[in-house]
Design a protein around this motif. Structure first.
Motif, PDB file in Angstrom:
ATOM      1  N   THR A 154     -46.679  40.111  24.078  1.00  0.00           N
ATOM      2  CA  THR A 154     -47.468  39.503  25.057  1.00  0.00           C
ATOM      3  C   THR A 154     -47.079  37.992  25.567  1.00  0.00           C
ATOM      4  OG1 THR A 154     -49.323  40.863  24.135  1.00  0.00           O
ATOM      5  CG2 THR A 154     -50.054  38.847  25.779  1.00  0.00           C
ATOM      6  N   LEU A 155     -46.750  37.192  24.478  1.00  0.00           N
ATOM      7  CA  LEU A 155     -46.491  35.758  24.747  1.00  0.00           C
ATOM      8  C   LEU A 155     -45.156  35.889  25.610  1.00  0.00           C
ATOM      9  CD1 LEU A 155     -47.176  34.229  21.483  1.00  0.00           C
ATOM     10  CD2 LEU A 155     -48.198  33.388  23.754  1.00  0.00           C
ATOM     11  N   GLN A 156     -44.213  36.761  25.114  1.00  0.00           N
ATOM     12  CA  GLN A 156     -42.832  36.605  25.823  1.00  0.00           C
ATOM     13  C   GLN A 156     -42.836  36.950  27.326  1.00  0.00           C
ATOM     14  OE1 GLN A 156     -40.384  39.229  23.272  1.00  0.00           O
ATOM     15  NE2 GLN A 156     -39.597  37.481  22.341  1.00  0.00           N
ATOM     16  N   ALA A 213     -41.802  34.100  29.633  1.00  0.00           N
ATOM     17  CA  ALA A 213     -40.446  34.424  29.953  1.00  0.00           C
ATOM     18  C   ALA A 213     -39.774  33.560  30.590  1.00  0.00           C
ATOM     19  CB  ALA A 213     -40.383  35.954  30.171  1.00  0.00           C
ATOM     20  N   GLY A 214     -38.714  32.948  30.204  1.00  0.00           N
ATOM     21  CA  GLY A 214     -37.887  32.088  30.832  1.00  0.00           C
ATOM     22  C   GLY A 214     -38.420  30.660  31.269  1.00  0.00           C
ATOM     23  N   GLU A 215     -39.607  30.552  31.009  1.00  0.00           N
ATOM     24  CA  GLU A 215     -40.200  29.192  31.586  1.00  0.00           C
ATOM     25  C   GLU A 215     -39.985  28.044  30.512  1.00  0.00           C
ATOM     26  OE1 GLU A 215     -43.870  28.460  33.527  1.00  0.00           O
ATOM     27  OE2 GLU A 215     -44.508  30.653  32.524  1.00  0.00           O
ATOM     28  N   VAL A 216     -39.622  26.874  31.066  1.00  0.00           N
ATOM     29  CA  VAL A 216     -39.602  25.859  29.957  1.00  0.00           C
ATOM     30  C   VAL A 216     -40.588  24.782  30.448  1.00  0.00           C
ATOM     31  CG1 VAL A 216     -37.047  26.193  29.244  1.00  0.00           C
ATOM     32  CG2 VAL A 216     -37.807  24.741  31.294  1.00  0.00           C
ATOM     33  N   PHE A 217     -40.784  23.655  29.439  1.00  0.00           N
ATOM     34  CA  PHE A 217     -42.110  22.898  29.834  1.00  0.00           C
ATOM     35  C   PHE A 217     -41.497  21.462  29.122  1.00  0.00           C
ATOM     36  CE2 PHE A 217     -43.988  26.724  29.227  1.00  0.00           C
ATOM     37  CZ  PHE A 217     -45.036  26.876  30.297  1.00  0.00           C
ATOM     38  N   TRP A 218     -41.824  20.238  30.148  1.00  0.00           N
ATOM     39  CA  TRP A 218     -41.555  19.025  29.456  1.00  0.00           C
ATOM     40  C   TRP A 218     -42.983  18.663  29.159  1.00  0.00           C
ATOM     41  CZ3 TRP A 218     -37.390  16.354  28.494  1.00  0.00           C
ATOM     42  CH2 TRP A 218     -36.013  16.822  29.100  1.00  0.00           C
ATOM     43  N   ILE A 219     -42.666  18.073  27.867  1.00  0.00           N
ATOM     44  CA  ILE A 219     -44.289  17.520  27.158  1.00  0.00           C
ATOM     45  C   ILE A 219     -43.806  15.958  26.547  1.00  0.00           C
ATOM     46  CG2 ILE A 219     -45.122  19.624  26.731  1.00  0.00           C
ATOM     47  CD1 ILE A 219     -44.213  19.197  23.735  1.00  0.00           C
ATOM     48  N   THR A 220     -44.869  15.289  26.449  1.00  0.00           N
ATOM     49  CA  THR A 220     -44.757  13.977  25.641  1.00  0.00           C
ATOM     50  C   THR A 220     -45.912  14.243  24.858  1.00  0.00           C
ATOM     51  OG1 THR A 220     -43.875  12.806  27.597  1.00  0.00           O
ATOM     52  CG2 THR A 220     -44.801  11.432  25.774  1.00  0.00           C
ATOM     53  N   SER A 221     -45.448  13.983  23.417  1.00  0.00           N
ATOM     54  CA  SER A 221     -46.404  14.155  22.538  1.00  0.00           C
ATOM     55  C   SER A 221     -46.005  13.482  21.184  1.00  0.00           C
ATOM     56  CB  SER A 221     -46.568  15.603  21.915  1.00  0.00           C
ATOM     57  OG  SER A 221     -47.169  15.743  20.824  1.00  0.00           O
ATOM     58  N   GLU A 222     -46.836  13.137  20.572  1.00  0.00           N
ATOM     59  CA  GLU A 222     -46.870  12.389  19.366  1.00  0.00           C
ATOM     60  C   GLU A 222     -46.317  13.696  18.254  1.00  0.00           C
ATOM     61  OE1 GLU A 222     -50.014  10.264  17.466  1.00  0.00           O
ATOM     62  OE2 GLU A 222     -49.193  10.467  15.469  1.00  0.00           O
ATOM     63  N   CYS A 260     -39.975  15.762  25.453  1.00  0.00           N
ATOM     64  CA  CYS A 260     -38.799  17.057  25.197  1.00  0.00           C
ATOM     65  C   CYS A 260     -39.222  17.971  26.017  1.00  0.00           C
ATOM     66  CB  CYS A 260     -38.747  17.187  23.744  1.00  0.00           C
ATOM     67  SG  CYS A 260     -40.161  17.764  22.788  1.00  0.00           S
ATOM     68  N   LYS A 261     -38.067  18.811  26.263  1.00  0.00           N
ATOM     69  CA  LYS A 261     -38.064  20.130  26.862  1.00  0.00           C
ATOM     70  C   LYS A 261     -38.323  21.232  25.968  1.00  0.00           C
ATOM     71  CE  LYS A 261     -34.317  21.929  29.280  1.00  0.00           C
ATOM     72  NZ  LYS A 261     -33.425  22.084  30.223  1.00  0.00           N
ATOM     73  N   VAL A 262     -39.360  21.895  26.164  1.00  0.00           N
ATOM     74  CA  VAL A 262     -39.509  22.948  25.125  1.00  0.00           C
ATOM     75  C   VAL A 262     -39.836  24.118  25.717  1.00  0.00           C
ATOM     76  CG1 VAL A 262     -40.771  21.527  23.364  1.00  0.00           C
ATOM     77  CG2 VAL A 262     -42.261  22.575  25.109  1.00  0.00           C
ATOM     78  N   ARG A 263     -39.827  25.394  24.860  1.00  0.00           N
ATOM     79  CA  ARG A 263     -39.992  26.771  25.118  1.00  0.00           C
ATOM     80  C   ARG A 263     -40.916  27.183  24.232  1.00  0.00           C
ATOM     81  NH1 ARG A 263     -34.363  29.326  25.854  1.00  0.00           N
ATOM     82  NH2 ARG A 263     -34.332  29.522  23.534  1.00  0.00           N
ATOM     83  N   VAL A 264     -41.958  28.100  24.889  1.00  0.00           N
ATOM     84  CA  VAL A 264     -43.106  28.643  23.781  1.00  0.00           C
ATOM     85  C   VAL A 264     -42.154  29.900  23.385  1.00  0.00           C
ATOM     86  CG1 VAL A 264     -45.211  29.765  23.878  1.00  0.00           C
ATOM     87  CG2 VAL A 264     -44.788  28.071  25.339  1.00  0.00           C
ATOM     88  N   SER A 265     -42.313  30.090  21.853  1.00  0.00           N
ATOM     89  CA  SER A 265     -41.681  31.085  21.341  1.00  0.00           C
ATOM     90  C   SER A 265     -42.475  31.692  20.162  1.00  0.00           C
ATOM     91  CB  SER A 265     -40.482  30.723  20.722  1.00  0.00           C
ATOM     92  OG  SER A 265     -40.324  29.983  19.617  1.00  0.00           O
ATOM     93  N   PHE A 266     -42.098  32.768  19.854  1.00  0.00           N
ATOM     94  CA  PHE A 266     -43.047  33.489  18.674  1.00  0.00           C
ATOM     95  C   PHE A 266     -42.115  33.933  17.911  1.00  0.00           C
ATOM     96  CE2 PHE A 266     -45.774  36.298  16.267  1.00  0.00           C
ATOM     97  CZ  PHE A 266     -46.883  35.643  16.183  1.00  0.00           C
ATOM     98  N   ASN A 267     -42.219  33.700  16.507  1.00  0.00           N
ATOM     99  CA  ASN A 267     -41.245  34.121  15.291  1.00  0.00           C
ATOM    100  C   ASN A 267     -42.231  34.813  14.427  1.00  0.00           C
ATOM    101  OD1 ASN A 267     -39.840  34.032  12.614  1.00  0.00           O
ATOM    102  ND2 ASN A 267     -38.445  32.856  13.962  1.00  0.00           N
ATOM    103  N   ASN A 268     -41.608  36.416  14.197  1.00  0.00           N
ATOM    104  CA  ASN A 268     -42.414  36.957  13.415  1.00  0.00           C
ATOM    105  C   ASN A 268     -42.704  36.415  12.186  1.00  0.00           C
ATOM    106  OD1 ASN A 268     -42.019  38.898  15.509  1.00  0.00           O
ATOM    107  ND2 ASN A 268     -41.559  40.585  14.093  1.00  0.00           N
ATOM    108  N   ARG A 269     -42.140  35.568  11.478  1.00  0.00           N
ATOM    109  CA  ARG A 269     -42.270  34.947  10.354  1.00  0.00           C
ATOM    110  C   ARG A 269     -42.949  33.851  10.429  1.00  0.00           C
ATOM    111  NH1 ARG A 269     -37.914  33.039   5.771  1.00  0.00           N
ATOM    112  NH2 ARG A 269     -39.456  32.202   4.539  1.00  0.00           N
ATOM    113  N   TYR A 270     -42.552  32.784  11.447  1.00  0.00           N
ATOM    114  CA  TYR A 270     -43.089  31.526  11.263  1.00  0.00           C
ATOM    115  C   TYR A 270     -44.362  31.362  12.661  1.00  0.00           C
ATOM    116  CZ  TYR A 270     -39.034  30.514   8.799  1.00  0.00           C
ATOM    117  OH  TYR A 270     -37.940  30.395   7.687  1.00  0.00           O
ATOM    118  N   GLY A 271     -44.462  32.428  13.278  1.00  0.00           N
ATOM    119  CA  GLY A 271     -45.687  32.471  14.278  1.00  0.00           C
ATOM    120  C   GLY A 271     -45.302  31.493  15.534  1.00  0.00           C
TER     121      GLY A 271
END
Lengths: 385, 65
Positions: A17-19, A23-32, A93-104
C-alpha cells in the motif's frame, strides 16, 4: 473463528500500500534528528530518528535510515559544515518513504543539503558576533571587519617563558606543541603548565572556561595562554563560537594564542585573540618572538664592541700622531734638518736682543759647535724666514 | 644585577651603547663600561636559556596540587 493471516502477509500488504502511494516520490524535509549513535563500522547503514517538537510536545517522530549508498553523505556533511553529525542537529535532506519488512516504516535519506546547515551556522555565528560587540563594548570593538579586544591588545612580553597550555590530554595538539617548544633549536627555556580538558563536544566550551578561570587565579605566573588542538576535518568550531567562552577570552588578562587546527576557517575565539592556526604554529611563533629579541640583543652587543674597538683605535692613533709631533719638534730633529741653535753660556738664545756686539756666542749645529765673537748686528729683510 | 628582568637588563645595555657612542665618553671609564656590558649581555643570554627558580616552583606546586 476470525480469519487469520500470517504476519508477513500483513506486512507485505502494508508495504504494498505504501509503495503504491509513494512510488517514485521524494520529499525535501528540514527536521531535527535524534537517537544518533556513533557509526558502527561493521554495519553498512545508519539509523536515526526524525523528530518535530513544539515546545516540549513531540508533534511528529519517524525513523530514518542511511543505507550504504547514502552513508558518504554524512562524511560529506561533517567535512563541509565542520559540524559533528550528532543528535540535536537540524538537517535538511531529501527522503523517500520506504517500508522494510524487518525495520518497518522509515524515511530513507538520499541526500543532505549542506548549504542549509552552513547558512544556519553562519547566521548563528553572526548573531553571536553581533551580541558580543553590542554587549561588551568595553572589551570588544569591531573596526573595519577586525576585532580589537582587551585581550588581543595586550602586549606580549619580549621574552616568553611561562606558558599555560590548554589542550586535550594525549592529543596530537598537546604532542605537537610540546615537541616544538621543548626541541627548539635555540635551546630557549620554557616552563609549560598544562591545563588538560576535553576540547571538543557539547560541553567543551564550559570545560575550557573552567580552565581559563583556574589560570586567571595565578595570572602573575604566566606570560601567555596557548589553546591548542590537533586538526582534522571532523573537528568542529562549536565550542569556540559559544558566546560565554568568546566573551571571557576577549576580556582575559593574559594574551591568548589559539592553534585550533583550521587552515581555512576561523572561529570567533580566533577573531578575538591571537590566531595561529595550528599547535605547531603557535609554538613556532613563540620561539621566533624570543629569537627576534635575542637578535636585537646580538645587534646591541655588536654595536657596543664595535664602538669600544673604534674608541681604542682612535685613542691609539691620536697617541701615535702625538708621538710623531713630539719627535719632529725635538731639537735634534730640528738640527738634523740643517737648522742651528745659538747659545751663550749654555743658554739658548731665542731673542736677538740678548746678543750684543763683542759677545762670545756658540752656534750649535748637528755635530759641532762653532764658537765665535759677534762683530756686527743688523736687521734683515728676508720675508721667507 | 641578578634581580634585573630581561627588559631591564636590555634597556641598561642600550643605555650603555648610547653613552659610549656619544663624544663625551671618558676613556678612563671604558674598561668599567665593558665589564658592565659583558655582565648585562650574559644576564640576558642566561635568561633566554634558563627558567628562573620561582617559575619552576610555581609549576611544581601546580602539578602537585
Amino acid at each position: 473463528m476470525p480469519q487469520k493471516i500470517k504476519l508477513s502477509e500483513l506486512v507485505d500488504q502494508i508495504r504494498g500500500t505504501l509503495q503504491q502511494q509513494f512510488a517514485g516520490e521524494v520529499f525535501w524535509i528540514t527536521s531535527e534528528i535524534t537517537n544518533v549513535k556513533p557509526q558502527d563500522y561493521n554495519r553498512p547503514y545508519r539509523f536515526i530518528t526524525f523528530i518535530e517538537k513544539e515546545g516540549n510536545a513531540t508533534r511528529a517522530q519517524i525513523n530514518g535510515v542511511f543505507w550504504s549508498s547514502a552513508l558518504h553523505q554524512i562524511d560529506e556533511f561533517e567535512r563541509i559544515t565542520k559540524q559533528s553529525f550528532v543528535s540535536g542537529l537540524e538537517l535538511t535532506c531529501k527522503v523517500r518513504v520506504s517500508f522494510n519488512n524487518r525495520y518497518g516504516l522509515q524515511l530513507e535519506v538520499l541526500e543532505i543539503d549542506c548549504s542549509y546547515a552552513l547558512g544556519k551556522i553562519e547566521l548563528q555565528r553572526q548573531q553571536t558576533i553581533d551580541r558580543l560587540v553590542t554587549e561588551n563594548a568595553a572589551t570588544i570593538k569591531s573596526v573595519d571587519g577586525q576585532f580589537i579586544t582587551f585581550n588581543n591588545s595586550l602586549r606580549l612580553p619580549d621574552l616568553i617563558q611561562r606558558i599555560a597550555l590548554i589542550t586535550a590530554p594525549n592529543s596530537d595538539g598537546q604532542r605537537d606543541f610540546n615537541k616544538e617548544i621543548q626541541n627548539n633549536k635555540h635551546e630557549y627555556a620554557f616552563a609549560v603548565t598544562e591545563y588538560l580538558t576535553q576540547i571538543q563536544g557539547d560541553n567543551a566550551h564550559l570545560l575550557i572556561l573552567q580552565q581559563l578561570k583556574l589560570i586567571e587565579q595565578s595570572k602573575e605566573q604566566f606570560d601567555l595562554v596557548a589553546i591548542v588542538r590537533g586538526g582534522g576535518s571532523q573537528t568542529d568550531f562549536k565550542p569556540f563560537d559559544e558566546y560565554e567562552l568568546c566573551r571571557y577570552t576577549a576580556a582575559f588578562p593574559i594574551p591568548i594564542l589559539t592553534g585550533i587546527g583550521h587552515d581555512r576557517n576561523t572561529s570567533i575565539v580566533d577573531l578575538l585573540c591571537h590566531q595561529h592556526k595550528t599547535p605547531t604554529k603557535v609554538a613556532t611563533y613563540i620561539i621566533d618572538r624570543n629569537f627576534s629579541f635575542e637578535a636585537e640583543l646580538i645587534d646591541l652587543k655588536e654595536r657596543f664592541f664595535d664602538r669600544v674597538k673604534s674608541l681604542m683605535e682612535e685613542a691609539n692613533s691620536d697617541l701615535n700622531d702625538m708621538k710623531r709631533l713630539v719627535k719632529s719638534l725635538s731639537p735634534s730633529a730640528i738640527l738634523n734638518r740643517g737648522f742651528a741653535m745659538i747659545t751663550i753660556n749654555d743658554r739658548i738664545i731665542t731673542d736677538p736682543a740678548q746678543i750684543h756686539e763683542h759677545d762670545t756666542i756658540q752656534t750649535v749645529l748637528r755635530n759641532e759647535i762653532i764658537h765665535s765673537t759677534v762683530t756686527k748686528k743688523s736687521p734683515h729683510e728676508r720675508p721667507d724666514l | 644585577m641578578k634581580d634585573l628582568t630581561y627588559n631591564q637588563a636590555y634597556s641598561q645595555l642600550e643605555a650603555l651603547v648610547i653613552e659610549i657612542e656619544s663624544d663625551a665618553i671618558q676613556l678612563d671609564t671604558l674598561a668599567d663600561k665593558v665589564k658592565q656590558a659583558n655582565a648585562l649581555i650574559q644576564l640576558c643570554e642566561a635568561k633566554l636559556r634558563t627558567i628562573e627558580k620561582e617559575v619552576n616552583d610555581a609549576v611544581n606546586t601546580k602539578n602537585k596540587g
